[in-house]
Design a protein around this motif. Sequence first.
Motif, PDB file in Angstrom:
ATOM      1  N   ARG A 211      44.994  40.280  30.799  1.00 24.09           N
ATOM      2  CA  ARG A 211      44.539  39.653  29.302  1.00 24.09           C
ATOM      3  C   ARG A 211      42.994  39.389  29.312  1.00 24.09           C
ATOM      4  N   ALA A 212      42.574  39.189  28.364  1.00 19.71           N
ATOM      5  CA  ALA A 212      41.224  38.856  27.985  1.00 19.71           C
ATOM      6  C   ALA A 212      40.807  37.735  27.037  1.00 19.71           C
ATOM      7  N   ILE A 213      39.721  36.996  27.024  1.00 21.90           N
ATOM      8  CA  ILE A 213      39.156  36.002  26.260  1.00 21.90           C
ATOM      9  C   ILE A 213      37.901  36.338  25.734  1.00 21.90           C
TER      10      ILE A 213
ATOM     11  N   ALA B  67      40.036  38.524  32.129  1.00 26.80           N
ATOM     12  CA  ALA B  67      38.832  38.777  31.812  1.00 26.80           C
ATOM     13  C   ALA B  67      37.872  37.903  30.793  1.00 26.80           C
ATOM     14  N   VAL B  68      36.852  37.423  31.064  1.00 30.28           N
ATOM     15  CA  VAL B  68      36.307  36.511  29.916  1.00 30.28           C
ATOM     16  C   VAL B  68      34.830  37.247  29.715  1.00 30.28           C
ATOM     17  N   SER B  69      34.525  37.161  28.405  1.00 30.23           N
ATOM     18  CA  SER B  69      33.035  37.423  27.971  1.00 30.23           C
ATOM     19  C   SER B  69      32.765  36.491  26.916  1.00 30.23           C
TER      20      SER B  69
ATOM     21  N   GLN C 283      34.417  42.872  22.505  1.00 28.93           N
ATOM     22  CA  GLN C 283      35.799  43.296  22.706  1.00 28.93           C
ATOM     23  C   GLN C 283      35.755  44.511  23.291  1.00 28.93           C
ATOM     24  N   GLU C 284      34.890  45.535  23.348  1.00 32.78           N
ATOM     25  CA  GLU C 284      35.106  46.855  23.864  1.00 32.78           C
ATOM     26  C   GLU C 284      34.692  46.428  25.313  1.00 32.78           C
ATOM     27  N   THR C 285      33.897  45.845  25.454  1.00 36.01           N
ATOM     28  CA  THR C 285      33.706  45.470  27.039  1.00 36.01           C
ATOM     29  C   THR C 285      34.993  45.049  27.516  1.00 36.01           C
ATOM     30  N   LEU C 286      35.563  43.946  27.250  1.00 34.79           N
ATOM     31  CA  LEU C 286      36.907  43.370  27.649  1.00 34.79           C
ATOM     32  C   LEU C 286      37.805  44.425  27.629  1.00 34.79           C
ATOM     33  N   ARG C 287      37.978  45.408  26.602  1.00 37.31           N
ATOM     34  CA  ARG C 287      38.923  46.485  26.729  1.00 37.31           C
ATOM     35  C   ARG C 287      38.925  47.416  28.044  1.00 37.31           C
ATOM     36  N   THR C 288      37.313  47.500  28.370  1.00 36.66           N
ATOM     37  CA  THR C 288      37.180  48.404  29.827  1.00 36.66           C
ATOM     38  C   THR C 288      37.899  47.484  30.604  1.00 36.66           C
ATOM     39  N   ALA C 289      37.569  46.177  30.886  1.00 39.26           N
ATOM     40  CA  ALA C 289      38.119  45.558  32.070  1.00 39.26           C
ATOM     41  C   ALA C 289      39.467  45.645  31.945  1.00 39.26           C
TER      42      ALA C 289
ATOM     43  N   VAL D   3      42.288  37.264  23.201  1.00 38.95           N
ATOM     44  CA  VAL D   3      42.155  36.179  22.562  1.00 38.95           C
ATOM     45  C   VAL D   3      40.587  35.747  22.213  1.00 38.95           C
ATOM     46  N   THR D   4      40.468  35.471  20.841  1.00 40.31           N
ATOM     47  CA  THR D   4      39.048  35.360  20.585  1.00 40.31           C
ATOM     48  C   THR D   4      38.958  33.949  20.072  1.00 40.31           C
TER      49      THR D   4
END
Length: 249
Positions: free
Chosen positions: A82-84, A60-62, A69-75, A200-201
């Motif tokens: 994992r998320a970026i 997931a990427v935002s 980050q909250e939105t990515l945690r939902t994904a 990852v940020t």
Amino acid sequence: MKILVAVKRVVDANVKVGVKSDQSGVDIANVKMSINPFDEIAVEEAVRLKERGVATEVIAVSVGVAQAQETLRTALAIGADRAILVESNEPVEPLAVAKILKTLVDREQPQLVILGKQAIDDDSNQTGQMLAALAGLPQATFASSVTIAGGRATVSREVDGGAEALSLKLPAVVTTDLRLNEPRYVTLPNIMKAKKKPLVTMKPEDLGVDVTPRLKTLKVSEPPRRTAGVKVPDVGSLVAKLRNEAKVL
């Protein structure tokens, strides 16, 4: 197969927003924010493909503020691995988002990129198409079903004349419509698991992308208020009002 999914943090669909007093934009202070509904559908479809054994990893990427980050945690709670987050405190326009995603596509080499067809805040409906053009990938927009087999994606989509089926050679870009699926309810155990998944940020400059706005908002105003309806005693009065007041006859 690796799937990249783009998600956006937007004002919750159930919240009614107002215009700032100086008309510089929409007032979103202290309002509930959520994952863009079309993007939630995109995440759900990616996770379903993984559950069917078609995909091996969902990323997931935002692009947005740190709170995304909250939105990515939902994904991640839905099922992404994992998320970026590409963090920017300034609004990022669709073209800049597409350039960021293109850079991440080059790095991650996903076989499928899924995005919501549009965000409910600006309704631009541009990022998916721009990404496909920049990356030189085939695209299918407004997908109502997606099937992956034999290195190709078969996408059904609604058009003015009915239904259309497209066959795309992977890698490809797909944007989702509301009819594609109904996202699952996120359970508390999955929310807790999502906190432990990697996120990852980075910054746009880390990817070599200039996000300087190309557009300038001059003024934002609310739509004119609708006047109350009136009752008419007969058809003749209705026709007269339509002809003399509404000027539609």
